[in-house]
Design a protein around this motif. Structure first.
Motif, short mmCIF file in Angstrom:
data_model
loop_
_atom_site.label_atom_id
_atom_site.label_comp_id
_atom_site.label_asym_id
_atom_site.label_seq_id
_atom_site.Cartn_x
_atom_site.Cartn_y
_atom_site.Cartn_z
N SER A 189 0.84 -1.19 0.00
CA SER A 189 0.00 0.00 0.00
C SER A 189 0.88 1.26 0.00
O SER A 189 1.81 1.37 0.80
CB SER A 189 -0.91 0.00 1.22
N GLY A 190 0.60 2.16 -0.91
CA GLY A 190 1.36 3.40 -1.01
C GLY A 190 2.53 3.35 -1.96
O GLY A 190 3.12 4.39 -2.27
N SER A 191 2.90 2.18 -2.44
CA SER A 191 4.03 2.06 -3.37
C SER A 191 3.71 2.75 -4.70
O SER A 191 2.60 2.65 -5.23
CB SER A 191 4.36 0.59 -3.67
N ARG A 192 4.73 3.43 -5.24
CA ARG A 192 4.65 3.96 -6.61
C ARG A 192 5.31 2.91 -7.51
O ARG A 192 6.51 2.66 -7.39
CB ARG A 192 5.38 5.29 -6.71
N LEU A 203 -1.36 -7.65 -13.93
CA LEU A 203 -0.41 -7.31 -12.86
C LEU A 203 -0.71 -5.92 -12.30
O LEU A 203 -0.67 -5.71 -11.08
CB LEU A 203 1.02 -7.39 -13.37
N ALA A 204 -1.01 -4.96 -13.17
CA ALA A 204 -1.33 -3.61 -12.70
C ALA A 204 -2.54 -3.62 -11.78
O ALA A 204 -2.56 -2.95 -10.74
CB ALA A 204 -1.57 -2.69 -13.89
N ILE A 205 -3.54 -4.41 -12.13
CA ILE A 205 -4.75 -4.52 -11.30
C ILE A 205 -4.40 -5.14 -9.95
O ILE A 205 -4.82 -4.66 -8.90
CB ILE A 205 -5.82 -5.36 -12.04
N ARG A 206 -3.60 -6.19 -9.97
CA ARG A 206 -3.23 -6.88 -8.73
C ARG A 206 -2.42 -5.95 -7.81
O ARG A 206 -2.64 -5.92 -6.59
CB ARG A 206 -2.41 -8.12 -9.06
N ALA A 207 -1.50 -5.17 -8.41
CA ALA A 207 -0.71 -4.23 -7.61
C ALA A 207 -1.60 -3.14 -7.02
O ALA A 207 -1.44 -2.75 -5.85
CB ALA A 207 0.39 -3.61 -8.47
N ALA A 208 -2.53 -2.64 -7.81
CA ALA A 208 -3.45 -1.59 -7.32
C ALA A 208 -4.34 -2.12 -6.21
O ALA A 208 -4.68 -1.38 -5.27
CB ALA A 208 -4.29 -1.06 -8.48
N GLN A 209 -4.70 -3.39 -6.29
CA GLN A 209 -5.51 -3.99 -5.22
C GLN A 209 -4.73 -4.08 -3.91
O GLN A 209 -5.34 -4.18 -2.84
CB GLN A 209 -5.99 -5.38 -5.66
N ARG A 210 -3.40 -4.03 -3.98
CA ARG A 210 -2.58 -3.97 -2.77
C ARG A 210 -2.52 -2.54 -2.21
O ARG A 210 -1.94 -2.33 -1.14
CB ARG A 210 -1.16 -4.44 -3.06
N GLY A 211 -3.05 -1.57 -2.96
CA GLY A 211 -3.00 -0.19 -2.52
C GLY A 211 -1.92 0.63 -3.18
O GLY A 211 -1.66 1.77 -2.79
#
Length: 408
Positions: A189-192, A203-211
């Motif tokens: 969460s919060g990662s750029r 992968l982009a969706i999965r990363a965004a789901q982590r915040g």
């Protein structure tokens, strides 16, 4: 042979493909070499008159032997696959037959003839500058989003899955693979996050789901369109941006950089630019998660400039790196070090087997998109050829985690 028209829906044009090049001397030499090569291999080569060659094993049927050997004589690296595309030879268990040849690929031709062949064989001419990369990617990934949707799982992930058990469905195994890359890159969460090579957005969706907040780069217009739709449908359009942008044009700063099976399209001459870019955009304390298809270093060197069936029909401009070449590129062109690795080549063989099975089972849906039977045989050969490479260890797949070197 005239230039191949792209196998796009509604075209189905393959100029000159069905006419084998003629060279009686080369064909006789090819037949002699082939017969000698299969003599000790665990394969059964059946000829139309009932004779068989080989040491016994999965069956390869020569339907039109004369045409087959003329194609091999003209250019074995391209002719073998083209012969399958037009039906000069057949196999009920295609991946089994190709695995036999893949296991002995480096020794099928005597060393002296290999040296002569390298002088005469065609060299790869596609380049991977910004313009060339766009054209090369366009030829494969812009074929049809619907085509890929037929045989991929619902995540639309076109890279190796990571199985925990044979009972895993493909979606579960693909998400496990994606999570492995994100974990290596420390995405939370919060990662750029910068993703190099969007695919269709899984992968982009999965990363965004982590915040995380994700910037994803692609040079495929068709992939970008569908990825944006999928991001919007997931309710993550405020966290994911997808740019039609070459990796060399990126100048942001990110906590994590991830890239899955994109380096194979970069080309050896551009590896320094690719790895330097990873270094340039990574913020202090950032991490990289990379997944790459690999091959043994000596085979990579030997085949580096070769122009093969895969280049002509599937991935123009591609070069599969070795683990050593990745390690050397990280060492020489970045401030990073490889901290973790994971190897799972047999999982790719299983992934490809499932894709091929689904593609053939659902062929009627592909035909409805406008693709013809030559395309079907081409795609079946590509998937089986790739599966065979992973089965026998000629190809591998690795995940790499990278972080700053100590002292930087």
């Amino acid at each position: 042979m005239s230039t191949l028209s792209l196998p796009r829906p509604g075209q189905g044009i393959w100029p000159g493909l069905f006419n084998a090049p003629r060279s009686p001397l080369r064909a006789r030499i090819a037949q002699s070499l082939f017969r000698n090569a299969v003599r000790s291999l665990p394969v059964t080569v059946q000829l139309p008159d009932g004779r068989t060659w080989g040491g016994g094993g999965p069956v390869m049927r020569l339907v039109r032997p004369a045409e087959f050997f003329h194609r091999l004589g003209a250019d074995a690296k391209i002719g073998f696959g083209e012969a399958y595309m037009v039906g000069d030879w057949e196999a009920d268990e295609l991946a089994d037959v190709l695995s036999v040849f893949a296991a002995k690929l480096s020794t099928l031709i005597p060393p002296g003839l290999q040296r002569l062949r390298r002088i005469a064989e065609r060299q790869q001419t596609e380049i991977n500058d910004v313009a060339g990369s766009r054209q090369n990617i366009h030829r494969h990934y812009d074929l049809s989003n619907e085509l890929f949707g037929v045989f991929l799982d619902e995540t639309m992930t076109y890279s190796s899955a990571l199985f925990a058990s044979p009972s895993d469905d493909l979606r579960t195994a693909q998400l496990r693979k994606i999570d492995g890359v994100l974990d290596y890159a420390g995405v939370r969460s919060g990662s750029r996050v910068l993703e190099i090579g969007t695919g269709w957005g899984a992968l982009a969706i999965r990363a965004a789901q982590r915040g995380a907040t994700v910037t994803s780069l692609t040079i495929s217009e068709e992939q970008r369109k569908l990825a944006l739709d999928r991001v919007r449908d997931a309710g993550l359009h405020d966290r994911v941006t997808v740019h039609l942008r070459d990796y060399r044009e990126e100048h942001g700063q990110y906590d994590a950089v991830v890239s899955v099976e994109m380096i194979e399209a970069v080309g050896a001459e551009y590896w320094p630019a690719y790895f330097s870019m990873l270094d340039r955009v990574l913020a202090p304390g950032g991490r990289v998660g990379l997944q790459a298809i690999t091959m043994p270093h000596d085979r990579m060197i030997a085949s580096k400039a070769s122009y093969t069936w895969i280049h002509k029909y599937i991935f123009p401009g591609g070069l599969i790196p070795s683990v050593r070449s990745i390690e050397e590129s990280v060492r020489d062109h970045t401030r990073l070090r490889i901290t973790e690795t994971r190897s799972f080549g047999q999982d790719y063989a299983e992934t490809l087997r499932r894709w091929r099975e689904t593609f053939l089972t659902r062929w009627d849906e592909v035909r409805e998109l406008g693709f013809d039977d030559t395309f079907r045989r081409m795609w079946e050969f590509y998937l089986a050829y790739s599966e065979a490479g992973f089965r026998v260890g000629y190809l591998g797949v690795q995940q790499f985690g990278m972080a700053e070197r100590l002292g930087h």
